[in-house]
Design a protein around this motif. Structure first.
Motif, PDB file in Angstrom:
ATOM      1  N   PRO A 141       0.822  -1.215   0.000  1.00  0.00           N
ATOM      2  CA  PRO A 141       0.000   0.000   0.000  1.00  0.00           C
ATOM      3  C   PRO A 141       0.855   1.263   0.000  1.00  0.00           C
ATOM      4  O   PRO A 141       1.989   1.268   0.485  1.00  0.00           O
ATOM      5  CB  PRO A 141      -0.792  -0.099   1.302  1.00  0.00           C
ATOM      6  CG  PRO A 141      -0.095  -1.095   2.139  1.00  0.00           C
ATOM      7  CD  PRO A 141       0.656  -2.000   1.226  1.00  0.00           C
ATOM      8  N   ASN A 146      -4.293   3.163  -0.430  1.00  0.00           N
ATOM      9  CA  ASN A 146      -4.270   2.600   0.929  1.00  0.00           C
ATOM     10  C   ASN A 146      -5.579   1.881   1.262  1.00  0.00           C
ATOM     11  O   ASN A 146      -6.086   1.963   2.367  1.00  0.00           O
ATOM     12  CB  ASN A 146      -3.926   3.676   1.961  1.00  0.00           C
ATOM     13  CG  ASN A 146      -4.942   4.801   2.003  1.00  0.00           C
ATOM     14  OD1 ASN A 146      -5.917   4.780   1.256  1.00  0.00           O
ATOM     15  ND2 ASN A 146      -4.734   5.772   2.860  1.00  0.00           N
ATOM     16  N   THR A 147      -6.084   1.169   0.272  1.00  0.00           N
ATOM     17  CA  THR A 147      -7.286   0.356   0.512  1.00  0.00           C
ATOM     18  C   THR A 147      -6.944  -0.708   1.562  1.00  0.00           C
ATOM     19  O   THR A 147      -5.777  -0.988   1.830  1.00  0.00           O
ATOM     20  CB  THR A 147      -7.760  -0.282  -0.814  1.00  0.00           C
ATOM     21  OG1 THR A 147      -9.005  -0.920  -0.566  1.00  0.00           O
ATOM     22  CG2 THR A 147      -6.781  -1.323  -1.319  1.00  0.00           C
ATOM     23  N   SER A 148      -7.971  -1.296   2.152  1.00  0.00           N
ATOM     24  CA  SER A 148      -7.745  -2.241   3.243  1.00  0.00           C
ATOM     25  C   SER A 148      -7.033  -3.499   2.746  1.00  0.00           C
ATOM     26  O   SER A 148      -7.055  -3.830   1.567  1.00  0.00           O
ATOM     27  CB  SER A 148      -9.086  -2.632   3.864  1.00  0.00           C
ATOM     28  OG  SER A 148      -9.834  -3.396   2.959  1.00  0.00           O
ATOM     29  N   ASP A 149      -6.416  -4.192   3.684  1.00  0.00           N
ATOM     30  CA  ASP A 149      -5.717  -5.438   3.359  1.00  0.00           C
ATOM     31  C   ASP A 149      -6.660  -6.448   2.695  1.00  0.00           C
ATOM     32  O   ASP A 149      -6.285  -7.123   1.739  1.00  0.00           O
ATOM     33  CB  ASP A 149      -5.135  -6.054   4.632  1.00  0.00           C
ATOM     34  CG  ASP A 149      -4.014  -5.211   5.224  1.00  0.00           C
ATOM     35  OD1 ASP A 149      -3.468  -4.355   4.500  1.00  0.00           O
ATOM     36  OD2 ASP A 149      -3.688  -5.420   6.407  1.00  0.00           O
ATOM     37  N   SER A 150      -7.869  -6.551   3.220  1.00  0.00           N
ATOM     38  CA  SER A 150      -8.802  -7.540   2.677  1.00  0.00           C
ATOM     39  C   SER A 150      -9.178  -7.192   1.232  1.00  0.00           C
ATOM     40  O   SER A 150      -9.223  -8.073   0.367  1.00  0.00           O
ATOM     41  CB  SER A 150     -10.054  -7.640   3.550  1.00  0.00           C
ATOM     42  OG  SER A 150     -10.748  -6.415   3.576  1.00  0.00           O
ATOM     43  N   GLU A 151      -9.419  -5.911   0.961  1.00  0.00           N
ATOM     44  CA  GLU A 151      -9.746  -5.477  -0.398  1.00  0.00           C
ATOM     45  C   GLU A 151      -8.586  -5.736  -1.354  1.00  0.00           C
ATOM     46  O   GLU A 151      -8.766  -6.182  -2.483  1.00  0.00           O
ATOM     47  CB  GLU A 151     -10.021  -3.968  -0.403  1.00  0.00           C
ATOM     48  CG  GLU A 151     -11.407  -3.571  -0.028  1.00  0.00           C
ATOM     49  CD  GLU A 151     -12.415  -3.990  -1.080  1.00  0.00           C
ATOM     50  OE1 GLU A 151     -12.227  -3.653  -2.260  1.00  0.00           O
ATOM     51  OE2 GLU A 151     -13.381  -4.690  -0.710  1.00  0.00           O
TER      52      GLU A 151
ATOM     53  N   PRO B 322       0.958   4.190   5.442  1.00  0.00           N
ATOM     54  CA  PRO B 322      -0.138   4.864   4.732  1.00  0.00           C
ATOM     55  C   PRO B 322      -1.540   4.533   5.258  1.00  0.00           C
ATOM     56  O   PRO B 322      -2.477   4.590   4.480  1.00  0.00           O
ATOM     57  CB  PRO B 322       0.051   4.385   3.308  1.00  0.00           C
ATOM     58  CG  PRO B 322       0.634   3.015   3.431  1.00  0.00           C
ATOM     59  CD  PRO B 322       1.437   3.010   4.705  1.00  0.00           C
ATOM     60  N   TYR B 323      -1.670   4.244   6.556  1.00  0.00           N
ATOM     61  CA  TYR B 323      -3.008   4.136   7.190  1.00  0.00           C
ATOM     62  C   TYR B 323      -3.914   3.095   6.525  1.00  0.00           C
ATOM     63  O   TYR B 323      -4.919   3.432   5.902  1.00  0.00           O
ATOM     64  CB  TYR B 323      -3.711   5.497   7.202  1.00  0.00           C
ATOM     65  CG  TYR B 323      -2.796   6.637   7.599  1.00  0.00           C
ATOM     66  CD1 TYR B 323      -2.319   6.735   8.902  1.00  0.00           C
ATOM     67  CD2 TYR B 323      -2.381   7.571   6.659  1.00  0.00           C
ATOM     68  CE1 TYR B 323      -1.449   7.745   9.257  1.00  0.00           C
ATOM     69  CE2 TYR B 323      -1.514   8.594   7.015  1.00  0.00           C
ATOM     70  CZ  TYR B 323      -1.051   8.676   8.309  1.00  0.00           C
ATOM     71  OH  TYR B 323      -0.196   9.674   8.649  1.00  0.00           O
ATOM     72  N   VAL B 324      -3.537   1.849   6.682  1.00  0.00           N
ATOM     73  CA  VAL B 324      -4.269   0.778   5.992  1.00  0.00           C
ATOM     74  C   VAL B 324      -5.112  -0.027   6.983  1.00  0.00           C
ATOM     75  O   VAL B 324      -4.580  -0.603   7.922  1.00  0.00           O
ATOM     76  CB  VAL B 324      -3.284  -0.160   5.258  1.00  0.00           C
ATOM     77  CG1 VAL B 324      -4.035  -1.282   4.566  1.00  0.00           C
ATOM     78  CG2 VAL B 324      -2.447   0.625   4.265  1.00  0.00           C
ATOM     79  N   PRO B 325      -6.417  -0.099   6.768  1.00  0.00           N
ATOM     80  CA  PRO B 325      -7.256  -0.971   7.607  1.00  0.00           C
ATOM     81  C   PRO B 325      -7.013  -2.439   7.250  1.00  0.00           C
ATOM     82  O   PRO B 325      -6.576  -2.737   6.130  1.00  0.00           O
ATOM     83  CB  PRO B 325      -8.693  -0.590   7.222  1.00  0.00           C
ATOM     84  CG  PRO B 325      -8.599   0.568   6.288  1.00  0.00           C
ATOM     85  CD  PRO B 325      -7.215   0.599   5.737  1.00  0.00           C
ATOM     86  N   THR B 326      -7.295  -3.313   8.178  1.00  0.00           N
ATOM     87  CA  THR B 326      -7.217  -4.742   7.857  1.00  0.00           C
ATOM     88  C   THR B 326      -8.375  -5.135   6.959  1.00  0.00           C
ATOM     89  O   THR B 326      -8.213  -5.893   6.025  1.00  0.00           O
ATOM     90  CB  THR B 326      -7.227  -5.577   9.149  1.00  0.00           C
ATOM     91  OG1 THR B 326      -6.071  -5.237   9.897  1.00  0.00           O
ATOM     92  CG2 THR B 326      -7.222  -7.073   8.847  1.00  0.00           C
ATOM     93  N   VAL B 327      -9.538  -4.588   7.268  1.00  0.00           N
ATOM     94  CA  VAL B 327     -10.724  -5.027   6.529  1.00  0.00           C
ATOM     95  C   VAL B 327     -11.641  -3.838   6.288  1.00  0.00           C
ATOM     96  O   VAL B 327     -11.768  -2.960   7.136  1.00  0.00           O
ATOM     97  CB  VAL B 327     -11.436  -6.169   7.299  1.00  0.00           C
ATOM     98  CG1 VAL B 327     -11.997  -5.683   8.626  1.00  0.00           C
ATOM     99  CG2 VAL B 327     -12.518  -6.823   6.462  1.00  0.00           C
ATOM    100  N   SER B 328     -12.225  -3.785   5.104  1.00  0.00           N
ATOM    101  CA  SER B 328     -13.183  -2.715   4.837  1.00  0.00           C
ATOM    102  C   SER B 328     -14.613  -3.255   4.854  1.00  0.00           C
ATOM    103  O   SER B 328     -15.519  -2.574   5.289  1.00  0.00           O
ATOM    104  CB  SER B 328     -12.876  -2.018   3.512  1.00  0.00           C
ATOM    105  OG  SER B 328     -12.311  -2.897   2.594  1.00  0.00           O
ATOM    106  N   VAL B 354     -14.491   2.988   4.019  1.00  0.00           N
ATOM    107  CA  VAL B 354     -13.718   3.435   2.853  1.00  0.00           C
ATOM    108  C   VAL B 354     -12.230   3.406   3.143  1.00  0.00           C
ATOM    109  O   VAL B 354     -11.437   2.951   2.329  1.00  0.00           O
ATOM    110  CB  VAL B 354     -14.148   4.867   2.452  1.00  0.00           C
ATOM    111  CG1 VAL B 354     -13.295   5.376   1.296  1.00  0.00           C
ATOM    112  CG2 VAL B 354     -15.625   4.883   2.083  1.00  0.00           C
TER     113      VAL B 354
END
Lengths: 641, 641
Positions: A141, A146-151, B322-328, B354
């Motif tokens: 990312p 910086n989309t989520s890991d799952s995406e 870069p501020y990445v979520p695990t899951v969206s 998002v």
């Protein structure tokens, strides 16, 4: 002070297993808990007398029943299911109460050796395993992406080759972020596709595509057979077989279903078969040095009762008319939710069944043998307690359970037994002296008679004129071995001095009667099924005989007593364990797995129990080989000669 | 003998809660465990000084820090997070360390009363709840139709109105057979449809269609709001609100995320928010005498950090560039798997997010307000710590988090506090005497300043000339209340004799500086977002202000200090809690729920933290109202007058 908290040491011989037990415990339960097999056809109610043991040292509380003679009782023989532990014990399990694993092991060795022995197998299926491992090199990312890991992961899967929606497993989430980062964004995704859904069930660091394994299981009432499948290479890498631990709760499904109605009974049966499965998994992992975490999937084929036990579902409605299963296509379930020792991501899929007595083992057999792909009509027979029969082709299919009873597995036969060490298998009779010529499994001293031995014996006796076509001993024939016994006339197969059990092994007129009932049910079942679709045995292009029992069967003898129809011999095909074959092939191909669903839908179940034609056919078949001799031309001709 | 196993009795006042605790326990942890709220902005590290308590009786081990004066220490004031229990205790939690529920309760009452107060709501959505209850009268099985219970059920569902594949829940199987039979084959099936799958999750005897409930939750950093929804009637039957128990681990998300890096920290935070949810569920059930088994579904909207805590996912990558979520889009999960007290069949669906700082609460707001359905361009602002902003219409949408900081929730302000009892809300200043005219929430003695009060205060001081446009006190103005303090110049809002805490309540130049930074970030964020799409504030047809904070906001004052743009007043719309609105509407309509997925995909996230335009806009906005006075014509005009 001895109170109920006292712990005693119990040693079981010849297994050499030592365990501890509380004062007052049931001896048979102690054996089950310590993994020692004791036969118990009746499920521990004290009525069958198959669980006798010899107390060599120590004391048990146990009343003598009619199943033990006074002299046996004085020598220390006890019914284990009726005995309570009262001291340290040394318990000997005599041969007749023991399950021999040696023969099962031989079966495994044979299957592995003749891998190609099967004569009919499903054709034209693309190799596309239910579990695929997909190696991904992800873009790390950035602030702009910086989309989520799952995406990111699902996007990469789609870019590769995965179409359709992918469900993400909840349990995967907790390690998702760290796996991606500690692998440098190079990971292998495990995608499971059953039931038209794709599920992302596991994610591993690096490229693990070469480590993609599954297990196929056939869970039978008597034995459980497993195969370790290398899904990457499309190969079987290990085989294992063991008795279903549930045997300790009854030899047949009816006894076990009754057992379930007791408090906690269903749970015990569920745990028993899981223990067997876990044991087989360990064995196959050890054989091949495979890591349990590399097994992502378990495919199960089993009869409907076994499926209910496996899922801990009350089987009571299976047992009562109109014989309704709770579930025909169970949902995907986590192996751990069933108690199976497996990785967190390992899932179990049970193949679909048709009815209470036409289970997923039969569906698997039909799929595995490709019968549903052909124009020509096949009759598929699984000779055993349930006696499942299927007739049909690619367009139609009918099925029934003939309820042949436990005869072919040694049940209801005075000295009947499973096809294990010491069981009479080959049998011939000198037509003049009426002296037998016997070969036992493992060439051991005679212990009893197994199903295939029973058929060979009846055929030989019929041929020698020792028994008549209506199933009675011809008592005019002079033989020392023919004598009146407590069950009517009996023929002595082995005297106590030469038998493994030290007792006379006999074949009685009641045994013969039971055999005739069982073979008549199988034959009449096939006949009724074929009549129902306006045909008869001549409409059948191939007759496929499935099951381990089938592979031991002497076709000529089976025809001679009227168990099998008198067709051209080249039409008979043995497939061995069709259930395991189907479970394996369905693991290798999502196409075949989908077909399994179609086959289950295609098959129409016909209940024979209340069918008038069946009753008529059954009565007509209660003769050796049949009341209508025109149906058995080759046999009739042979008898004339 | 007093050892570590000794149990002490601890009573917390004024709550009147009594609990027991081991010798040596951390006093703040004891309070958390017993459900007593103590403020702890720093998460219990001892640095913030907000968790002070008064030990009225008994003994604790606690070192005095700079956060407590010597006289306070001598009077028994201690930092609860730094205190170990050494005897039975009576502990008084003073007003400034307490969270007042009264105001939250008022908010609830208001929401219920003005149910129709929302001015923009999504339109044209069919009422089709995510959970439907379908009453079925099944044909009992017969010998000719003895398909499995599961097949019969699915067949009946298809015949009614359910299209597409239906997944059967594994947990349903164990009671399936008995439910069908003991109900006389008249049952109600509960079908949950999210994520394009339909799942059969429950089966009840008889007709239970009138008992079809769900819960909608907005899980905020500060407060958790819940609604009990009657899905049959499309109505809200109960509301409840409480502080998020996680407050005890830090007032803001950053502190809590740091807390997660400690061993066991993540689990504690997860359990804390679950405790709040469980408490709210109990409250709503009690209010309405609803049976917990009638709740089949829970819809959650929350910011991304809260979602990670709820699912017990390590939030560390949310916090770092870069501020990445695990899951969206989290998968469907069982309520019980998260620790929520609910029926076995109750499932939780979390709306999609998002980015790390543009969460499902914002997506829910966009869906609930129908902004994504319109041609006209809307600017959606959630004024708070994250300061989420969305601009767009049916064809495009951009979003950002302006990172306004905790100012609007009272953070970083010397006597800042949440908008609860005793907080200054209304504020005016006599332009000659510079004496204040103050109204507090609940009309209680002054305790501190909340976000909306801060804005009103700054606007009044600016108007009266007490502060200059560059954020300094005009020290030439004569007032007894203006004095130099430890943080530079300060204005005394209340003297110790009249305040709730007994101490002087002041507004400092540093407070003002923090307010200017926060309002500048919000304004510059909106400006940058609009510039990014080639527009400016004039491109905006409506400005929707969401969030509880928004509903307290005085628009004129917010414009006067340059927090909101100087647009026609009629373009401003308040929607209250957009997140809960969206969660509710998505529960009522699977169409809106699908739209939520599309909206999350539609929104492009723009990171402002490394954006050069944002920095420029931000610096230009560090003035009251703005360095470019042309952007605030009505304010400039007013100041001239």
């Amino acid at each position: 002070v001895q109170n109920d908290q006292t712990q005693y040491r119990i040693r079981f011989e010849p297994d050499g297993v030592t365990t501890t037990s509380e004062n007052g415990s049931n001896l048979m339960q102690v054996a089950i808990a310590s993994g020692v097999h004791i036969n118990a056809s009746c499920g521990g109610t004290g009525t069958c007398g198959t669980c006798n043991v010899l107390i060599r040292e120590g004391k048990v509380d146990s009343v003598r029943t009619s199943k033990i003679s006074l002299s046996e009782y004085e020598n220390g023989v006890r019914q284990s299911c009726q005995s309570r532990v009262r001291s340290d014990l040394i318990v000997e399990i005599p041969p007749e109460s023991r399950l021999e694993k040696a023969v099962l092991a031989r079966e495994t060795a044979k299957n592995v050796a003749d891998g190609g022995q099967i004569q009919v197998v499903a054709k034209e299926w693309p190799f596309e395993p239910v579990v695929s491992k997909i190696y991904l090199e992800l873009e790390p990312p950035t602030t702009n992406d910086n989309t989520s890991d799952s995406e990111r992961l699902i996007r990469a899967l789609r870019e590769q080759n995965c179409l359709g929606p992918i469900d993400l497993s909840y349990t995967l989430l907790s390690t998702l972020a760290s796996t991606l980062r500690f692998s440098g964004w190079q990971v292998t995704a495990t995608v499971l596709t059953v039931d038209s859904h794709s599920r992302l069930i596991n994610l591993e660091k690096g490229d693990t595509r070469t480590r993609n394994f599954a297990l196929a299981f056939d869970i039978g009432t008597t034995a459980v057979r497993g195969q370790l499948l290398d899904l990457g290479r499309g190969r079987v890498t290990a085989n294992a077989i063991d008795y279903n631990n549930q045997i300790s709760y009854g030899a047949d499904v009816i006894t076990r279903m009754v057992q379930c109605q007791k408090p906690g009974g269903l749970g015990q049966l569920q745990k028993a078969v899981i223990a067997t499965i876990n044991h087989l998994i360990q064995e196959m992992l050890k054989q091949t040095s495979t890591d349990i975490r590399d097994i992502s999937f378990i495919m199960v084929a089993a009869n409907t009762v076994m499926v209910h036990f496996l899922l801990e579902l009350d089987p009571q409605y299976l047992r009562l008319s109109p014989y309704v299963p709770t579930v025909s296509q169970p949902p995907l379930v986590r192996a751990r939710d069933l108690g199976i020792t497996a990785a967190a991501h390992t899932h179990v899929w049970i193949l679909p069944s048709v009815a209470s007595y036409v289970g997923s083992d039969i569906v698997a057999g039909i799929v595995g043998t490709g019968i549903y792909q052909r124009e020509s009509v096949t009759l598929y027979m699984d000779i055993g307690t349930n006696g499942e029969i299927v007739a049909g082709n690619r367009e139609w299919m009918v099925a029934s359970a003939a309820s042949a009873g436990p005869t072919f597995e040694g049940g209801g036969i005075k000295h009947g037994m499973l096809a294990t060490s010491g069981a009479i298998e080959e049998f011939d009779l000198d037509s003049l002296t009426l002296e037998p010529s016997i070969t036992t499994i493992g060439n051991q001293p005679i212990k009893g008679i197994c199903g295939s031995g029973l058929i060979n014996m009846a055929a030989a006796m019929l041929k020698a004129g020792l028994i008549s076509q209506n199933g009675k001993f011809n008592t005019e024939r002079i033989s020392n071995r023919l004598r009146p016994g407590e069950d009517g006339w009996e023929y002595v197969l082995a005297y106590g001095s030469e038998s493994q059990t030290g007792r006379d092994i006999v074949f009685t007129e009641i045994d013969l009667d039971n055999l005739i009932r069982s073979k008549a049910a199988m034959y009449a079942g096939c006949q009724t099924l074929l009549q129902g679709i306006g045909g008869n045995f001549n409409s059948v292009d191939q007759l496929v005989i499935a099951g381990t029992f089938g592979s031991r069967l002497n076709i000529e003898n089976a025809i001679a007593i009227g168990l099998l129809p008198d067709l051209e011999r080249k039409r008979f095909i043995f497939v061995g364990n069709g259930s395991l074959l189907g479970a394996r092939l369905c693991s290798f191909s999502t196409f075949l797995l989908k077909d399994a669903g179609h086959v289950a839908d295609l098959i129409t179940n016909i209940e024979l129990s209340e069918n008038a034609d069946f009753m008529e056919n059954y009565l007509a078949a209660m003769f050796l080989p049949h009341t209508d001799s025109r149906l058995f031309p080759s046999v009739t001709q042979g008898m004339r000669l």
